[in-house]
Design a protein around this motif. Structure first.
Motif, PDB file in Angstrom:
ATOM      1  N   PHE A   1     -17.099 -13.322   0.198  1.00 55.62           N
ATOM      2  CA  PHE A   1     -18.510 -13.227  -0.275  1.00 55.62           C
ATOM      3  C   PHE A   1     -19.404 -13.555   0.886  1.00 55.62           C
ATOM      4  CE2 PHE A   1     -16.725 -13.027  -4.565  1.00 55.62           C
ATOM      5  CZ  PHE A   1     -17.691 -12.106  -5.099  1.00 55.62           C
ATOM      6  N   SER A   2     -18.745 -14.548   1.756  1.00 56.18           N
ATOM      7  CA  SER A   2     -19.725 -14.577   2.877  1.00 56.18           C
ATOM      8  C   SER A   2     -20.007 -13.428   3.895  1.00 56.18           C
ATOM      9  CB  SER A   2     -19.135 -15.882   3.796  1.00 56.18           C
ATOM     10  OG  SER A   2     -17.895 -15.274   4.294  1.00 56.18           O
ATOM     11  N   GLN A   3     -18.974 -12.669   3.977  1.00 57.14           N
ATOM     12  CA  GLN A   3     -19.103 -11.417   4.681  1.00 57.14           C
ATOM     13  C   GLN A   3     -19.806 -10.455   3.957  1.00 57.14           C
ATOM     14  OE1 GLN A   3     -14.673 -10.511   4.651  1.00 57.14           O
ATOM     15  NE2 GLN A   3     -14.563 -11.031   7.049  1.00 57.14           N
ATOM     16  N   VAL A   4     -19.951 -10.319   2.611  1.00 59.28           N
ATOM     17  CA  VAL A   4     -20.972  -9.615   2.034  1.00 59.28           C
ATOM     18  C   VAL A   4     -22.291  -9.998   2.002  1.00 59.28           C
ATOM     19  CG1 VAL A   4     -21.656  -8.749  -0.369  1.00 59.28           C
ATOM     20  CG2 VAL A   4     -19.067  -8.838   0.142  1.00 59.28           C
ATOM     21  N   LEU A   5     -22.372 -11.397   2.003  1.00 54.38           N
ATOM     22  CA  LEU A   5     -23.868 -11.834   2.189  1.00 54.38           C
ATOM     23  C   LEU A   5     -24.448 -11.383   3.794  1.00 54.38           C
ATOM     24  CD1 LEU A   5     -26.037 -13.765   1.402  1.00 54.38           C
ATOM     25  CD2 LEU A   5     -24.800 -15.692   2.106  1.00 54.38           C
ATOM     26  N   ALA A   6     -23.595 -11.666   4.623  1.00 51.72           N
ATOM     27  CA  ALA A   6     -24.021 -11.451   6.129  1.00 51.72           C
ATOM     28  C   ALA A   6     -24.507 -10.108   6.269  1.00 51.72           C
ATOM     29  CB  ALA A   6     -22.931 -11.749   6.933  1.00 51.72           C
ATOM     30  N   ARG A   7     -23.666  -8.920   5.632  1.00 51.68           N
ATOM     31  CA  ARG A   7     -23.938  -7.851   5.699  1.00 51.68           C
ATOM     32  C   ARG A   7     -25.375  -7.541   4.958  1.00 51.68           C
ATOM     33  NH1 ARG A   7     -21.500  -4.882   1.655  1.00 51.68           N
ATOM     34  NH2 ARG A   7     -19.617  -5.309   1.014  1.00 51.68           N
ATOM     35  N   MET A   8     -25.479  -7.961   3.806  1.00 49.56           N
ATOM     36  CA  MET A   8     -26.702  -7.705   2.823  1.00 49.56           C
ATOM     37  C   MET A   8     -28.015  -8.377   3.598  1.00 49.56           C
ATOM     38  SD  MET A   8     -26.047  -5.901   0.195  1.00 49.56           S
ATOM     39  CE  MET A   8     -27.257  -6.344  -1.102  1.00 49.56           C
ATOM     40  N   LYS A   9     -27.933  -9.523   4.165  1.00 56.06           N
ATOM     41  CA  LYS A   9     -28.791  -9.962   5.144  1.00 56.06           C
ATOM     42  C   LYS A   9     -29.346  -9.186   6.080  1.00 56.06           C
ATOM     43  CE  LYS A   9     -28.454 -14.435   5.871  1.00 56.06           C
ATOM     44  NZ  LYS A   9     -27.820 -15.605   6.119  1.00 56.06           N
ATOM     45  N   ARG A  10     -28.177  -8.663   6.829  1.00 54.48           N
ATOM     46  CA  ARG A  10     -28.510  -7.846   8.021  1.00 54.48           C
ATOM     47  C   ARG A  10     -29.249  -6.479   7.531  1.00 54.48           C
ATOM     48  NH1 ARG A  10     -23.529  -7.670   9.810  1.00 54.48           N
ATOM     49  NH2 ARG A  10     -22.758  -5.867   8.816  1.00 54.48           N
ATOM     50  N   ILE A  11     -28.606  -5.879   6.685  1.00 56.56           N
ATOM     51  CA  ILE A  11     -29.363  -4.525   6.307  1.00 56.56           C
ATOM     52  C   ILE A  11     -30.971  -4.668   5.705  1.00 56.56           C
ATOM     53  CG2 ILE A  11     -28.430  -4.190   4.141  1.00 56.56           C
ATOM     54  CD1 ILE A  11     -29.590  -1.508   6.392  1.00 56.56           C
ATOM     55  N   LEU A  12     -30.975  -5.893   4.984  1.00 53.64           N
ATOM     56  CA  LEU A  12     -32.414  -6.076   4.327  1.00 53.64           C
ATOM     57  C   LEU A  12     -33.329  -6.387   5.161  1.00 53.64           C
ATOM     58  CD1 LEU A  12     -31.448  -7.482   0.845  1.00 53.64           C
ATOM     59  CD2 LEU A  12     -31.891  -5.126   1.500  1.00 53.64           C
ATOM     60  N   LEU A  13     -32.970  -7.294   6.241  1.00 54.94           N
ATOM     61  CA  LEU A  13     -33.802  -7.628   7.374  1.00 54.94           C
ATOM     62  C   LEU A  13     -34.220  -6.330   8.221  1.00 54.94           C
ATOM     63  CD1 LEU A  13     -32.632 -11.331   8.188  1.00 54.94           C
ATOM     64  CD2 LEU A  13     -34.577 -10.734   7.327  1.00 54.94           C
ATOM     65  N   GLN A  14     -33.296  -5.634   8.351  1.00 56.88           N
ATOM     66  CA  GLN A  14     -33.576  -4.372   9.340  1.00 56.88           C
ATOM     67  C   GLN A  14     -34.485  -3.459   8.550  1.00 56.88           C
ATOM     68  OE1 GLN A  14     -29.856  -1.704  10.408  1.00 56.88           O
ATOM     69  NE2 GLN A  14     -31.240   0.098   9.954  1.00 56.88           N
ATOM     70  N   ILE A  15     -34.446  -3.379   7.030  1.00 56.66           N
ATOM     71  CA  ILE A  15     -35.356  -2.497   6.383  1.00 56.66           C
ATOM     72  C   ILE A  15     -36.753  -3.018   6.262  1.00 56.66           C
ATOM     73  CG2 ILE A  15     -35.949  -1.896   3.990  1.00 56.66           C
ATOM     74  CD1 ILE A  15     -32.937  -1.531   3.618  1.00 56.66           C
ATOM     75  N   ALA A  16     -36.596  -4.406   6.167  1.00 54.66           N
ATOM     76  CA  ALA A  16     -37.942  -5.244   6.157  1.00 54.66           C
ATOM     77  C   ALA A  16     -38.642  -5.042   7.787  1.00 54.66           C
ATOM     78  CB  ALA A  16     -37.835  -6.635   5.976  1.00 54.66           C
ATOM     79  N   GLY A  17     -38.035  -5.009   8.795  1.00 60.77           N
ATOM     80  CA  GLY A  17     -38.337  -4.724  10.030  1.00 60.77           C
ATOM     81  C   GLY A  17     -38.817  -3.242  10.345  1.00 60.77           C
TER      82      GLY A  17
ATOM     83  N   VAL B   1     -39.883  -9.787   1.748  1.00 63.04           N
ATOM     84  CA  VAL B   1     -39.373 -10.329   2.918  1.00 63.04           C
ATOM     85  C   VAL B   1     -40.670 -10.388   4.053  1.00 63.04           C
ATOM     86  CG1 VAL B   1     -38.005 -10.252   4.899  1.00 63.04           C
ATOM     87  CG2 VAL B   1     -37.468  -9.330   2.681  1.00 63.04           C
ATOM     88  N   GLU B   2     -40.935 -11.601   4.596  1.00 56.65           N
ATOM     89  CA  GLU B   2     -42.048 -12.049   5.324  1.00 56.65           C
ATOM     90  C   GLU B   2     -41.693 -12.715   6.194  1.00 56.65           C
ATOM     91  OE1 GLU B   2     -46.886 -12.378   5.028  1.00 56.65           O
ATOM     92  OE2 GLU B   2     -45.719 -13.323   3.327  1.00 56.65           O
ATOM     93  N   ASP B   3     -41.806 -12.480   7.542  1.00 57.82           N
ATOM     94  CA  ASP B   3     -41.476 -13.180   8.872  1.00 57.82           C
ATOM     95  C   ASP B   3     -40.098 -13.586   8.764  1.00 57.82           C
ATOM     96  OD1 ASP B   3     -44.119 -12.983  10.107  1.00 57.82           O
ATOM     97  OD2 ASP B   3     -44.773 -14.405   8.890  1.00 57.82           O
ATOM     98  N   GLY B   4     -39.319 -12.725   8.313  1.00 56.53           N
ATOM     99  CA  GLY B   4     -37.715 -13.111   8.043  1.00 56.53           C
ATOM    100  C   GLY B   4     -37.292 -13.772   7.171  1.00 56.53           C
ATOM    101  N   GLU B   5     -38.423 -14.388   6.136  1.00 59.78           N
ATOM    102  CA  GLU B   5     -38.182 -14.956   5.025  1.00 59.78           C
ATOM    103  C   GLU B   5     -38.142 -14.576   3.422  1.00 59.78           C
ATOM    104  OE1 GLU B   5     -37.527 -18.269   5.184  1.00 59.78           O
ATOM    105  OE2 GLU B   5     -37.340 -18.339   7.392  1.00 59.78           O
ATOM    106  N   PHE B   6     -36.964 -14.662   2.742  1.00 58.77           N
ATOM    107  CA  PHE B   6     -36.938 -14.060   1.757  1.00 58.77           C
ATOM    108  C   PHE B   6     -37.420 -14.927   0.362  1.00 58.77           C
ATOM    109  CE2 PHE B   6     -33.546 -12.227   4.156  1.00 58.77           C
ATOM    110  CZ  PHE B   6     -33.231 -10.892   3.763  1.00 58.77           C
ATOM    111  N   SER B   7     -38.207 -13.988  -0.458  1.00 60.26           N
ATOM    112  CA  SER B   7     -38.575 -14.868  -1.813  1.00 60.26           C
ATOM    113  C   SER B   7     -37.920 -13.614  -2.976  1.00 60.26           C
ATOM    114  CB  SER B   7     -39.917 -14.794  -1.846  1.00 60.26           C
ATOM    115  OG  SER B   7     -40.178 -15.499  -0.800  1.00 60.26           O
ATOM    116  N   VAL B   8     -37.712 -14.307  -4.014  1.00 58.87           N
ATOM    117  CA  VAL B   8     -37.540 -13.603  -5.182  1.00 58.87           C
ATOM    118  C   VAL B   8     -38.656 -13.528  -6.339  1.00 58.87           C
ATOM    119  CG1 VAL B   8     -35.938 -13.299  -7.504  1.00 58.87           C
ATOM    120  CG2 VAL B   8     -34.961 -13.999  -5.164  1.00 58.87           C
ATOM    121  N   VAL B   9     -39.205 -12.309  -6.527  1.00 60.72           N
ATOM    122  CA  VAL B   9     -40.041 -12.181  -7.499  1.00 60.72           C
ATOM    123  C   VAL B   9     -39.548 -12.226  -9.102  1.00 60.72           C
ATOM    124  CG1 VAL B   9     -42.026 -10.770  -8.398  1.00 60.72           C
ATOM    125  CG2 VAL B   9     -41.415 -10.954  -5.889  1.00 60.72           C
ATOM    126  N   TYR B  10     -38.378 -11.459  -9.200  1.00 61.88           N
ATOM    127  CA  TYR B  10     -37.737 -11.261 -10.601  1.00 61.88           C
ATOM    128  C   TYR B  10     -36.534 -10.726 -10.304  1.00 61.88           C
ATOM    129  CZ  TYR B  10     -39.388  -6.490 -11.048  1.00 61.88           C
ATOM    130  OH  TYR B  10     -39.493  -4.934 -10.810  1.00 61.88           O
TER     131      TYR B  10
END
Length: 380
Positions: free
Chosen positions: A123-139, A186-195
């Motif tokens: 699951f740590s591998q899954v988390l790493a790639r999910m963070k990577r792609i979502l940060l890329q999208i936010a960028g 995602v703002e300045d690399g920081e994630f927040s959950v709305v729902y």
């Protein structure tokens, strides 16, 4: 600030057949198609700047459903959005792994940091790639709104991390329904959950989880899941004959005309060519049914043949037949077949209804021993 809608794919074959389908491809089911219609309606007036999905068919089809209201968007795919790859569990029935690996199943659902399976992702591998792609999208879309179609455990993993839910407390964080929507920013690399996991667009009979109970149980076990074991001959000869005779009775209403020897001979030939072509199905320790596949019939036409799909009377009418049919679909698709065929007695209206519901059509009528038989086919 980037708004990202994380959307679990519509109901897919693995969800319906109760088979592991992590990194493996699989099609959207008929109910899944209806879920996608509801999802598209939900998003038709939501402004979107981009559309992403994993590169698995069930996720891509889910994302493409949103194009009905956003035709100008091109679908962008990434393997980083895939479901967790469960290695040796891919294509295996859930009930089999609950029985053979209860500790791993417990960790998978309720304490992912402790999950380890040789040949599978962590699951740590899954988390790493999910963070990577979502940060890329936010960028790429710093002030945009993006819809992302992914998978149940991948989404649950990133949402738990954002909300700082400890691994040992994951039991308290529910699973998302098929096509459920979660909103993160995602703002300045920081994630927040709305729902999280909102499935309010699924009205009536459309929810997948409403028909299941595995996500409520500590073991991750759905009480209607069937496990399978290979049939062994001659050890299981009497069991096989009883199942075939039971199927004959269900089809014709009488044992008249049933002769065991030719069917037993055919079964021996099937097992000789493919030891996994006949399986016994169990509910816990009780025999529930039998599935027999002919590994050769129809091979030249790229079709598979179901010789026997049988449930004992007490297990009928519970929605279990689809699990047997699902095994047949996965078995023959892996062998490159494009369709599956079988015979159904003209008098067996219940069987005809079941097969029609799951995509079979009548191609021809053949003469049987007691009555005519419909030749039915389903594309896979």
């Amino acid at each position: 600030m980037t708004k990202i809608y994380l959307i679990r794919h519509g109901e897919a074959e693995g969800n319906l057949y109760r088979i592991w389908q992590g990194s493996t491809d699989g099609k959207i089911t008929p109910r899944g198609a209806l879920q996608l219609e509801a999802l598209a309606k939900r998003f038709q007036d939501v402004p979107l700047d981009a559309l992403y999905s994993s590169d698995r068919v069930r996720a891509m089809d889910t994302a493409l459903a949103l194009k009905r209201g956003h035709e100008e968007l091109e679908l962008q795919t990434s393997p980083d959005l895939r479901e967790i790859d469960v290695g040796p569990w891919e294509g295996v029935a859930f009930a089999n792994t609950v029985r053979s690996a209860p500790r791993e199943m417990e960790c998978f659902n309720n304490d992912p940091d402790r999950f380890f399976l040789e040949g599978a992702e962590t699951f740590s591998q899954v988390l790493a790639r999910m963070k990577r792609i979502l940060l890329q999208i936010a960028g790429d879309y710093p002030d945009g709104t993006v819809a992302v179609a992914s998978h149940g455990m991948a989404i649950r993993t990133i949402l738990a991390w954002i909300q700082k839910i400890p691994s040992a407390e994951m039991r308290s964080f529910r699973h998302g329904d098929n096509t459920s929507v979660s909103l993160v920013t995602v703002e300045d690399g920081e994630f927040s959950v709305v729902y999280t996991h909102d499935n309010s667009h699924l009205e009536g009979d459309l929810s997948t989880l409403a028909k299941q109970n595995w996500y409520k149980n500590k073991s991750g076990r759905n009480t209607n899941d069937l496990r399978d074991e290979p049939l062994k001959l001659p050890k299981d000869s009497l069991l096989y004959i009883r199942c075939y005779e039971g199927s004959w009775r269900a089809a014709h209403g009488t044992p008249e005309g049933f002769v065991a020897s030719p069917y037993l001979t055919a079964a021996r030939n099937h097992l000789k060519k493919a030891p996994d072509s006949i399986v016994k199905l169990y509910m816990d320790e009780e025999l529930a049914g039998l599935l027999e596949l002919d590994p050769d019939r129809g091979k030249e036409e790229e079709k598979g043949w179901i010789s026997l799909l049988y449930l004992r009377p007490e297990y009928r009418g519970k929605g279990l037949g689809i699990q047997l049919l699902g095994r047949a679909v996965m078995y023959f698709r892996a062998k490159g077949r494009t369709a599956i065929q079988l015979h159904v007695s003209k008098d067996n209206l219940a069987a005809q209804k079941f097969y029609r519901k799951h995509g079979f059509e009548i191609l021809d009528v053949h003469r049987g021993i007691l009555t005519d038989l419909y030749l039915m086919e389903k594309e896979i």
